[in-house]
Design an enzyme around this catalytic site. Structure first.
Site, PDB file in Angstrom:
ATOM      1  N   ARG A   1     -18.427   8.600   1.417  1.00  0.00           N
ATOM      2  CA  ARG A   1     -19.538   7.416   1.347  1.00  0.00           C
ATOM      3  C   ARG A   1     -20.704   7.535   2.015  1.00  0.00           C
ATOM      4  O   ARG A   1     -20.654   7.878   3.328  1.00  0.00           O
ATOM      5  CB  ARG A   1     -18.951   6.135   1.219  1.00  0.00           C
ATOM      6  CG  ARG A   1     -17.525   6.053   0.346  1.00  0.00           C
ATOM      7  CD  ARG A   1     -17.565   4.660  -0.251  1.00  0.00           C
ATOM      8  NE  ARG A   1     -18.468   4.327  -1.289  1.00  0.00           N
ATOM      9  CZ  ARG A   1     -17.967   4.007  -2.623  1.00  0.00           C
ATOM     10  NH1 ARG A   1     -16.940   3.448  -2.678  1.00  0.00           N
ATOM     11  NH2 ARG A   1     -18.937   3.587  -3.658  1.00  0.00           N
TER      12      ARG A   1
ATOM     13  N   ASP B   1       0.903  -1.085   0.075  1.00  0.00           N
ATOM     14  CA  ASP B   1       0.057  -0.066   0.082  1.00  0.00           C
ATOM     15  C   ASP B   1       1.028   1.317   0.064  1.00  0.00           C
ATOM     16  O   ASP B   1       2.080   1.224   0.684  1.00  0.00           O
ATOM     17  CB  ASP B   1      -1.123  -0.282   1.309  1.00  0.00           C
ATOM     18  CG  ASP B   1      -2.266   0.669   1.124  1.00  0.00           C
ATOM     19  OD1 ASP B   1      -2.038   1.887   0.696  1.00  0.00           O
ATOM     20  OD2 ASP B   1      -3.400   0.271   1.384  1.00  0.00           O
TER      21      ASP B   1
ATOM     22  N   TYR C   1     -12.480   7.332 -12.468  1.00  0.00           N
ATOM     23  CA  TYR C   1     -12.576   5.828 -11.815  1.00  0.00           C
ATOM     24  C   TYR C   1     -13.144   4.925 -12.944  1.00  0.00           C
ATOM     25  O   TYR C   1     -12.550   3.835 -13.083  1.00  0.00           O
ATOM     26  CB  TYR C   1     -13.470   6.047 -10.505  1.00  0.00           C
ATOM     27  CG  TYR C   1     -13.545   4.801  -9.812  1.00  0.00           C
ATOM     28  CD1 TYR C   1     -12.208   4.172  -9.155  1.00  0.00           C
ATOM     29  CD2 TYR C   1     -14.779   4.092  -9.588  1.00  0.00           C
ATOM     30  CE1 TYR C   1     -12.571   3.179  -8.449  1.00  0.00           C
ATOM     31  CE2 TYR C   1     -14.974   2.992  -8.665  1.00  0.00           C
ATOM     32  CZ  TYR C   1     -13.922   2.471  -8.223  1.00  0.00           C
ATOM     33  OH  TYR C   1     -13.903   1.393  -7.461  1.00  0.00           O
TER      34      TYR C   1
ATOM     35  N   LYS D   1     -11.323   1.710 -14.473  1.00  0.00           N
ATOM     36  CA  LYS D   1     -11.520   0.533 -14.416  1.00  0.00           C
ATOM     37  C   LYS D   1     -12.005  -0.403 -15.818  1.00  0.00           C
ATOM     38  O   LYS D   1     -11.790  -1.488 -15.597  1.00  0.00           O
ATOM     39  CB  LYS D   1     -12.761   0.422 -13.089  1.00  0.00           C
ATOM     40  CG  LYS D   1     -12.269   0.701 -11.858  1.00  0.00           C
ATOM     41  CD  LYS D   1     -11.499  -0.249 -11.077  1.00  0.00           C
ATOM     42  CE  LYS D   1     -11.173  -0.007  -9.708  1.00  0.00           C
ATOM     43  NZ  LYS D   1     -10.180  -0.889  -9.307  1.00  0.00           N
TER      44      LYS D   1
ATOM     45  N   SER E   1      -6.801   1.179  -5.032  1.00  0.00           N
ATOM     46  CA  SER E   1      -7.525   2.277  -5.848  1.00  0.00           C
ATOM     47  C   SER E   1      -8.165   3.274  -4.823  1.00  0.00           C
ATOM     48  O   SER E   1      -8.941   2.699  -3.956  1.00  0.00           O
ATOM     49  CB  SER E   1      -8.459   1.789  -6.820  1.00  0.00           C
ATOM     50  OG  SER E   1      -9.220   2.789  -7.618  1.00  0.00           O
TER      51      SER E   1
ATOM     52  N   VAL F   1       1.950   1.224  -6.671  1.00  0.00           N
ATOM     53  CA  VAL F   1       2.249   0.150  -7.471  1.00  0.00           C
ATOM     54  C   VAL F   1       2.074   0.860  -8.877  1.00  0.00           C
ATOM     55  O   VAL F   1       2.174   0.222 -10.084  1.00  0.00           O
ATOM     56  CB  VAL F   1       1.041  -0.903  -7.359  1.00  0.00           C
ATOM     57  CG1 VAL F   1       1.021  -1.552  -6.290  1.00  0.00           C
ATOM     58  CG2 VAL F   1      -0.342  -0.109  -7.617  1.00  0.00           C
TER      59      VAL F   1
END
Ligand code: UDP
Length: 330
Positions: free
Chosen positions: A189, A34, A148, A152, A78, A60
């Site tokens: 969220r 991470d 996003y 994806k 992500s 990454v």
């Protein structure tokens, strides 16, 4: 016999940390990676120092060097909330595109099987309901969620290209709204938002008129689905989520009841391109993985609320994730 070794990216995030727990418990050697932009080391601190677990701080999107053998990769790095995409749009695109490319290259070099975390967002604001895996989606490429959604979608495309061109063993999970302990309180969220508001004695903010729907899956169910998919032979995308759909307004009312808050619902503008409805069709997962969700919403929400209640007042009131500020200034 040597343990199976698995690399989990996004390991300090909400889903990544639960996946670390699952695979460590199942007897795997877990390499947890991470860069801690949206993840928090606190989510895996109980694993640090244990046998068969190591943490590697790495982004990454840069070349990944890993010594020795590797059997499996789970690519879960992500940003994953609409607020995050707005704050770190370029990183969102890079981790889905460049990060996935690096991990596919690593999987190829190590002859490892790789599962990538895709999302219901690839269906955009769906015109097919519930969403089946053969639906191509309705995505606005240039909207705020485009960074996003398109990352994806590219991720799925490059994964299938490595599968078909290089014969790589790949798996794709399309994750629908998932919740549980270790969600970030301030990621914007709806579940952390409502629970945080209830705990701080604030009104609950429903966006739009609250008639938009979502279907919420408890994290343990999600993790079990991902685990089964990784170990299955199925190479095309599979939806994992809970089909029990609810409007956001009815959900806010449920949260008011659950938390016992005396606050009320207030209405705010609906964010751009906020999908009107979302519900996974999980027939495929049922058939090929013999999987379906087990945890009822009231039970899962109670466990999640207990987690938020256990946070310190500083955590409850801190409005921003610190590393964001650092990141944005760069
Ligand atoms: N939402 C809301 N109030 C909030 C946060 C979110 O009404 O404080 C709504 C949001 O507009 C969306 C739904 O809740 O319709 C779920 O939002 P979330 O960001 O959790 O995930 P999404 O499914 O949109 O990616």
């Amino acid at each position: 016999m040597a343990l199976k070794k698995i690399l989990i990216t996004g390991a300090a995030g909400f889903l990544g940390s639960h996946l670390c727990d699952k695979f460590h418990k199942e007897g795997y050697y877990v390499v947890a990676m991470d860069n801690l932009i949206t993840g928090d080391k606190k989510n895996i601190e109980h694993l640090i120092g244990l046998e068969n677990f190591e943490f590697v701080a790495h982004d990454v999107t840069n070349f990944i060097e890993l010594r020795g053998n590797l059997d499996y990769i789970l690519h879960f790095a992500s940003p994953a909330s609409p607020i995050d995409y707005l704050k770190i749009p370029i990183q969102t695109l890079k981790v889905g595109a460049l990060g996935t490319h690096n991990l596919l290259g690593l999987a190829k070099a190590k002859k490892a099987r790789i599962l990538i975390a895709s999302t219901s967002e690839i269906y955009g604001d769906p015109l097919v309901h519930p969403q089946t895996e053969d639906y191509y989606g309705n995505v606005n490429t240039i909207g705020p969620r485009g960074v996003y959604d398109e990352a994806k979608r590219f991720q799925e495309a490059i994964t299938m290209a490595y599968n078909r061109f290089h014969g790589l063993e790949t798996r794709i999970v399309r994750i629908f709204n998932t919740y549980g302990p270790r969600m970030r309180l301030n990621d914007g969220r709806v579940i952390p938002a409502f629970m945080g508001q209830a705990l701080r004695g604030e009104d609950l903010t429903v966006f739009g008129d609250g008639s938009q729907t979502r279907s919420f899956c408890y994290v343990d169910d999600q993790v079990e689905g991902i685990y089964r998919l990784l170990l299955s032979d199925y190479e095309l995308p599979v939806n994992i989520g809970n089909p029990y759909e609810i409007t956001i307004k009815a959900f806010a009312e449920e949260i008011i009841k659950l938390t016992g808050t005396t606050q009320k619902i207030i209405y705010k503008d609906l964010p751009v391109n906020d999908p009107l409805q979302r519900q996974p069709d999980i027939s495929l997962a049922k058939k090929i993985l013999n999987w379906s969700p087990k945890v009822q919403r009231d039970e899962g929400m109670k466990k999640t609320f207990d987690y938020f209640k256990s946070l310190s007042p500083e955590e409850l009131y801190k409005s921003e994730h610190k590393s964001f500020d650092k990141h944005i200034k760069r």
